[in-house]
Design a protein around this motif. Structure first.
Motif, PDB file in Angstrom:
ATOM      1  N   ALA A 185       5.904   1.198   0.547  1.00 40.17           N
ATOM      2  CA  ALA A 185       6.922   2.211   0.838  1.00 40.17           C
ATOM      3  C   ALA A 185       6.251   3.511   1.251  1.00 40.17           C
ATOM      4  O   ALA A 185       5.164   3.841   0.790  1.00 40.17           O
TER       5      ALA A 185
ATOM      6  N   GLY B  49       8.181   6.423   6.438  1.00 40.12           N
ATOM      7  CA  GLY B  49       8.741   5.882   7.689  1.00 40.12           C
ATOM      8  C   GLY B  49       7.616   5.582   8.659  1.00 40.12           C
ATOM      9  O   GLY B  49       6.609   6.283   8.684  1.00 40.12           O
TER      10      GLY B  49
ATOM     11  N   ASN C 191      14.862   4.388  10.272  1.00 35.59           N
ATOM     12  CA  ASN C 191      13.520   4.994  10.280  1.00 35.59           C
ATOM     13  C   ASN C 191      13.560   6.424  10.810  1.00 35.59           C
ATOM     14  O   ASN C 191      12.886   7.304  10.285  1.00 35.59           O
TER      15      ASN C 191
ATOM     16  N   ASN D 151      11.217   0.459   2.420  1.00 37.91           N
ATOM     17  CA  ASN D 151      11.550   1.882   2.261  1.00 37.91           C
ATOM     18  C   ASN D 151      12.949   2.051   1.669  1.00 37.91           C
ATOM     19  O   ASN D 151      13.169   2.896   0.803  1.00 37.91           O
ATOM     20  N   GLU D 152      13.880   1.241   2.136  1.00 39.88           N
ATOM     21  CA  GLU D 152      15.237   1.338   1.576  1.00 39.88           C
ATOM     22  C   GLU D 152      15.259   0.841   0.128  1.00 39.88           C
ATOM     23  O   GLU D 152      15.949   1.419  -0.719  1.00 39.88           O
TER      24      GLU D 152
ATOM     25  N   ASP E   5      14.128   3.631  -2.045  1.00 42.43           N
ATOM     26  CA  ASP E   5      15.181   4.618  -2.335  1.00 42.43           C
ATOM     27  C   ASP E   5      16.094   4.094  -3.449  1.00 42.43           C
ATOM     28  O   ASP E   5      16.492   4.838  -4.347  1.00 42.43           O
TER      29      ASP E   5
ATOM     30  N   ARG F 288       2.723   8.687   0.021  1.00 40.98           N
ATOM     31  CA  ARG F 288       2.036   7.413   0.270  1.00 40.98           C
ATOM     32  C   ARG F 288       1.732   6.656  -1.026  1.00 40.98           C
ATOM     33  O   ARG F 288       0.999   5.664  -1.001  1.00 40.98           O
TER      34      ARG F 288
ATOM     35  N   ARG G 235      14.804   8.662   8.177  1.00 35.95           N
ATOM     36  CA  ARG G 235      13.896   8.758   7.032  1.00 35.95           C
ATOM     37  C   ARG G 235      12.889   9.888   7.206  1.00 35.95           C
ATOM     38  O   ARG G 235      12.569  10.601   6.261  1.00 35.95           O
TER      39      ARG G 235
ATOM     40  N   THR H 141      10.709  -0.927   6.939  1.00 36.10           N
ATOM     41  CA  THR H 141      11.968  -0.216   6.720  1.00 36.10           C
ATOM     42  C   THR H 141      12.731  -0.820   5.544  1.00 36.10           C
ATOM     43  O   THR H 141      13.372  -0.110   4.761  1.00 36.10           O
TER      44      THR H 141
ATOM     45  N   ILE I 287       7.235   7.870  -3.804  1.00 33.39           N
ATOM     46  CA  ILE I 287       8.317   7.122  -3.161  1.00 33.39           C
ATOM     47  C   ILE I 287       8.684   5.909  -4.016  1.00 33.39           C
ATOM     48  O   ILE I 287       7.876   4.997  -4.198  1.00 33.39           O
TER      49      ILE I 287
END
Ligand code: NAD
Length: 437
Positions: free
Chosen positions: A255, A258, A292, A222-223, A226, A413, A295, A219, A431
């Protein structure tokens, strides 16, 4: 030695087959008669690389068998493992322990007096004590022992993970329980796998702490991805630059859309509930769960935005519906959020997955299921890659362009190189690597 494995799902079947490969006599039990019938017919009910051969080999060597008869299975066993499901309880997110407690009662009634009952399912702190209580109440004359031995295998590489784990955690507080489990894991001891003996509570919590940490790592990146999009940085290089620091490590810094699957979503949620109940909330994990969840639906918005902001009447070709490659498991897969959101926005979905389509058909409606990737792309206005199966990593770019209505690609992905895709004329996004495009 002889053991019984109660629950013949992803964990029970793999663990049972691997213990039999170590030379132990294993009886796998499931209450699902259809599953047991298929196994006795030589069919493997799940997709897991290498499992079919492993099961066949040990079955024909007479070390591995399958039954619905719990009573017969547990007799003469040194240990009985509980490997049943512990899904999220509807409404409050606590782990549903009904299956574990039912199994404990059944085992207590039928087992030999000194059997070690081992919880392999992921269970919240305190469950081992509860199981101990159930064993005592159901069979007060026996001296049944409890132990906790959480499983860390990953679907898709489950056999290798079981045979060569980073560590084995054993919560066992009596001499007998420790001796039996040490003997069962002796082959790993020989290859110097760290085997950590702890209390029941420590063992149970270690599993949740490990899963919550990994979910947090995913997570986190992932942030950061962004943020990379917002400021024109490349998450691929950021993750590499971070991960080469030995204190951080490179794994779980990819990344994506989610995390999903049968473990991280339910285990992170259950940990937050346990912590709240204990008066010691895990605020970081609570945030991870929330971020998550949001997301997954945000991914549909990302696809729609990349397709011009309106997908009504348009067709999306979707590659990959399982939560990760090399499994047919659909539990909590991002596709379960993305596909309905696209359909709600008016899009038609054509999809392909190498192993997940059968399970997905029961969970996703109005999808046109296709036998291979290019069939899914026929007449589609965009291609979306949702699971990084190897089969999708090296698609023919010219053929994609010829097949799609427009060369629009959303790669959730990050399996294609953005610069190459743009040079080839694709309207491509992924991403955290968009560099402001
Ligand atoms: P699963 O749903 O695939 O399998 C559970 C099986 O248990 C089912 O076949 C069910 O019919 C059977 N069962 C339930 N109650 C029973 C009973 N009383 N007697 C006999 N059989 C019974 O579950 P899974 O994915 O194998 O997970 C099992 C546990 O292991 C869970 O607690 C999970 O969190 C944990 N775990 C899973 C993974 C994974 O990758 N799937 C990894 C590590 C840990």
């Amino acid at each position: 030695m002889r053991i019984a494995m109660i629950g013949t799902g992803y964990v029970g079947l793999v663990s049972g087959a691997c213990f039999s490969e170590f030379g132990t006599e294993v009886v796998c039990v499931d209450r699902d008669a259809n599953k047991i019938e298929r196994l006795n017919d030589g069919q493997i009910p799940i997709f897991e690389p290498g499992l079919e051969d492993l099961v066949a080999r040990n079955e024909s060597a007479g070390r591995l068998s399958f039954t619905t008869d719990m009573k017969a299975a547990v007799q003469g066993c040194d240990a009985v493992f509980i490997a049943v499901g512990t899904p999220s309880r509807r409404g409050d997110g606590h782990a549903d322990l009904t299956y574990v407690y039912d199994a404990a009662r059944e085992i207590a009634a039928a087992a030999d007096p000194e059997t070690v009952v081992v919880t392999k399912s992921t269970v919240p702190v305190g469950t081992g004590r509860e199981v101990e209580q159930i064993l005592q109440e159901t069979a007060p004359d026996k001296r049944l022992q409890v132990a906790s031995n959480p499983e860390f295998l990953r679907e898709g590489s489950a056999i290798g993970d079981f045979m060569r784990p980073d560590r084995v955690i054993i919560g066992a507080e009596t001499q007998r329980a420790q001796t039996v489990l040490r003997a069962l894991y002796r082959p790993l001891y020989l290859i110097e796998t760290p085997i950590i003996f702890t209390s029941l509570e420590t063992s149970e919590l270690t599993k949740y702490a490990a899963n919550a940490f990994l979910a947090t790592k995913i997570t986190f990146i992932n942030e950061i991805a962004d943020l990379c999009e917002a400021v024109g940085a490349d998450v691929h290089d950021v993750a590499r630059g971070m991960g080469l620091d030995g204190r951080i490590g490179r794994k779980f810094l990819h990344a994506g859309p989610g995390y999903g699957g049968s473990c991280f979503p339910k285990d992170t949620l259950a940990l937050t509930r346990t912590a709240q109940q204990a008066g010691s909330p895990t605020r970081i994990v609570e945030t991870v769960v929330d971020v998550n969840d949001r997301r997954k639906s945000a991914m549909a918005d990302k696809i729609i935005a990349h397709m011009g902001g309106d997908v009504a009447g348009k067709t999306v070709a979707l590659l990959g519906v399982t939560f990760k490659p090399n499994t047919d498991d659909m539990r909590e897969s991002p596709s379960l959020a993305v596909v309905p959101a696209l359909q709600q926005a008016g899009a038609r979905v054509r999809a392909h997955d190498p192993e997940g389509m059968q399970a997905a058909q029961e969970l996703l409606s109005d999808v046109t299921w296709c036998q291979e990737p290019y069939e899914a792309m026929q007449g589609a206005d965009a291609l979306v890659i949702l699971t990084e199966w190897n089969q999708f990593r090296n698609l023919n770019l010219s053929r994609i362009k010829e097949t799609l209505n427009a060369p629009t690609v959303v790669d959730l992905r990050n399996i294609y190189d953005p610069t190459e895709m743009w040079e080839q004329g694709f309207h491509y996004t992924c991403i955290g690597r968009a560099f402001g495009r």
